[in-house]
Enzyme design. Structure first.
Site, PDB file in Angstrom:
ATOM      1  N   LEU A 237      46.096  53.065  42.487  1.00  0.00           N
ATOM      2  CA  LEU A 237      45.499  53.455  43.758  1.00  0.00           C
ATOM      3  C   LEU A 237      45.247  52.188  44.564  1.00  0.00           C
ATOM      4  CD1 LEU A 237      42.827  56.082  42.560  1.00  0.00           C
ATOM      5  CD2 LEU A 237      45.149  56.524  43.382  1.00  0.00           C
ATOM      6  N   ASP A 238      45.430  52.276  45.880  1.00  0.00           N
ATOM      7  CA  ASP A 238      45.176  51.116  46.724  1.00  0.00           C
ATOM      8  C   ASP A 238      43.713  50.717  46.641  1.00  0.00           C
ATOM      9  OD1 ASP A 238      47.824  51.161  47.528  1.00  0.00           O
ATOM     10  OD2 ASP A 238      47.407  52.451  49.251  1.00  0.00           O
ATOM     11  N   LYS A 239      43.431  49.484  47.013  1.00  0.00           N
ATOM     12  CA  LYS A 239      42.084  48.929  46.889  1.00  0.00           C
ATOM     13  C   LYS A 239      41.024  49.817  47.535  1.00  0.00           C
ATOM     14  CE  LYS A 239      39.365  44.846  48.156  1.00  0.00           C
ATOM     15  NZ  LYS A 239      39.376  43.543  48.863  1.00  0.00           N
TER      16      LYS A 239
END
Length: 453
Positions: A237-239
């Site tokens: 998952l992106d930051k």
């Protein structure tokens, strides 16, 4: 501007006696036609300046080496402090990491006149068209992962796997600019010290994790990036994205989960807040590839069966090799749940797991994720930050359904919505707590618990 959307421009009478018609300039910084036109301009070179042009292409579009990247300052970041602009252009870099790189003489600015200088001042103002060469020290990469006692929201765990509700502002695995403070760092400590089901095969009793563990397993959402520090990680998952993240604790589980993601035997649903209304029951089937100019970003690759803004036949572009290498099919199903005339609560189900897929697909539909500082709308993002103190893309991995890799049991994991998204959903859909109580279940449970005390 005429009713057909074209602008009338009176040409020099000595050259033409007719009225020229041209499209007005793009008004948004992610205008796909402008990008396509820029690609064509880059590819137009003469024999006399071929060497110079190739050098320019390298600087503007390619990573120069494994530890040096180059980005070009766009209009959005014009006249901003360099320590604020770089994290916008290189999303994986935090502002604090950027400050360290600046103070250590690792950032060089190439001015529009061709002159270059090393910048150490965080307050230095960048200008549109400048190229920033950022060097990451080769010796920065650690030999081992540091175990850190960081908070984790655990949804499920057994001896084979662990499922988390990832917090925002937390990177999944160590990488350049984020060697600690990640989910992997937190898991290394938790599994070695606190897990009632054992540490698994990737973490030693002292919390040590070797980078060579789990090599050869692809991570969904990275699109081929080389990542060594990834024990047990099979998707990312992106930051700024919150929600369900599943991690393997053994090699057998890791291989099985990797195969399940590869064969699309995993059902994932996300909730997002978007600017605008993407529509009901929308399928977005558009390939995604790396941006030709801003190499840290992704984009929808132009349809090879349609003409671009310059009238250039796209199939001829493909034959000429202009279609970016590495473009991959991407399939998203989007369904608006509620729309208040400006913002929407949207459910997205993805069948592929490309890097930044949901954010790129929604941007391409001109309904970007609210708060997305890479693919979104700056004026809306500023409003979100100023009014609600929210500084992340409002995107949440809500549910993940998968068969247990060892027992075969069908398992469905749900991550409660974070408070910031609940807050915005209430403004879009005031009746949501009554009409969709499952979205606010954690809040209901807390209220019931407080009442019983």
């Amino acid at each position: 501007i005429g009713v057909d959307g074209f602008q009338n421009i009176r040409c020099d009478p000595s050259q033409l006696s007719t009225i020229c018609r041209a499209k007005p300039p793009p008004t948004q910084n992610f205008d796909l036609e402008a990008i396509e036109q820029f690609e064509q301009d880059l590819l137009k070179s003469t024999d006399d300046d071929q060497d110079e042009e190739e050098s320019t292409l390298l600087l503007e579009t390619d990573e120069i080496s494994d530890n040096v990247i180059t980005v070009t300052v766009n209009e959005e970041n014009h006249n901003k402090r360099i320590d604020a602009a770089i994290p916008k252009l290189v999303p994986d870099l935090s502002r604090s990491s950027t400050g360290t790189l600046l103070s250590d003489n690792h950032v060089q600015v190439v001015h529009t006149n061709g002159k270059s200088e090393i910048i150490t001042r965080k307050s230095f103002k960048v200008e549109q068209g400048m190229m920033l060469q950022i060097e990451f020290p080769k010796d920065e990469k650690p030999e081992e992962i540091l175990a850190q006692n960081l908070q984790l929201d655990i949804l499920y765990e057994d001896e084979h796997l662990i499922v988390l509700n990832k917090a925002d502002d937390m990177v999944v695995h160590p990488a350049v600019g984020h060697w600690d403070g990640t989910v992997v760092n937190a898991l290394a400590y938790y599994l070695a010290n606190d897990s009632p089901y054992g540490s698994g095969e990737f973490v030693g009793e002292d919390g040590s994790v070797r980078s060579e563990n789990a090599d050869g397993i692809a991570i969904e959402g990275t699109d081929g990036e080389s990542i060594s520090f990834r024990p047990g990680i099979v998707h990312r998952l992106d930051k700024g994205t919150t929600g369900v993240l599943i991690v393997a604790k053994t090699r057998a589980t890791l291989a099985a989960l990797s195969e399940a993601f590869k064969e699309r035997n995993v059902r994932k649903k996300y909730l997002a807040i978007t600017v605008g209304n993407p529509g009901k029951h929308v399928t977005i089937d558009k390939p995604i590839g790396r941006h030709p100019v801003y190499r840290q970003r992704m984009r929808v690759v132009p349809d090879p069966h349609k003409r671009n803004s310059g009238g250039f036949a796209p199939k001829d572009r493909m034959l000429a090799g202009e279609l970016p290498a590495g473009a991959r099919n991407a399939l998203s199903h989007v369904d608006t749940i509620s729309f208040d005339g400006k913002l929407s609560l949207v459910q997205v189900r993805i069948e592929t797991g490309r890097k930044h897929q949901i954010r790129v697909h929604l941007q391409d539909r001109r309904t970007p994720v609210y708060g997305d500082d890479v693919y979104g709308l700056e004026v809306w993002n500023k409003r979100l930050s100023k009014v609600h103190k929210i500084n992340r893309p409002l995107l949440h991995a809500y549910t993940l359904e998968i068969k247990h890799p060892i027992t075969g049991e069908l398992m469905n994991f749900r991550a409660p919505l974070p408070a910031d998204m609940q807050k915005i959903i209430r403004t879009i859909w005031p009746q949501a707590p009554a009409e969709a109580p499952e979205l606010f279940q954690e809040e209901v449970n807390k209220a019931q618990s407080d009442a019983s005390k």
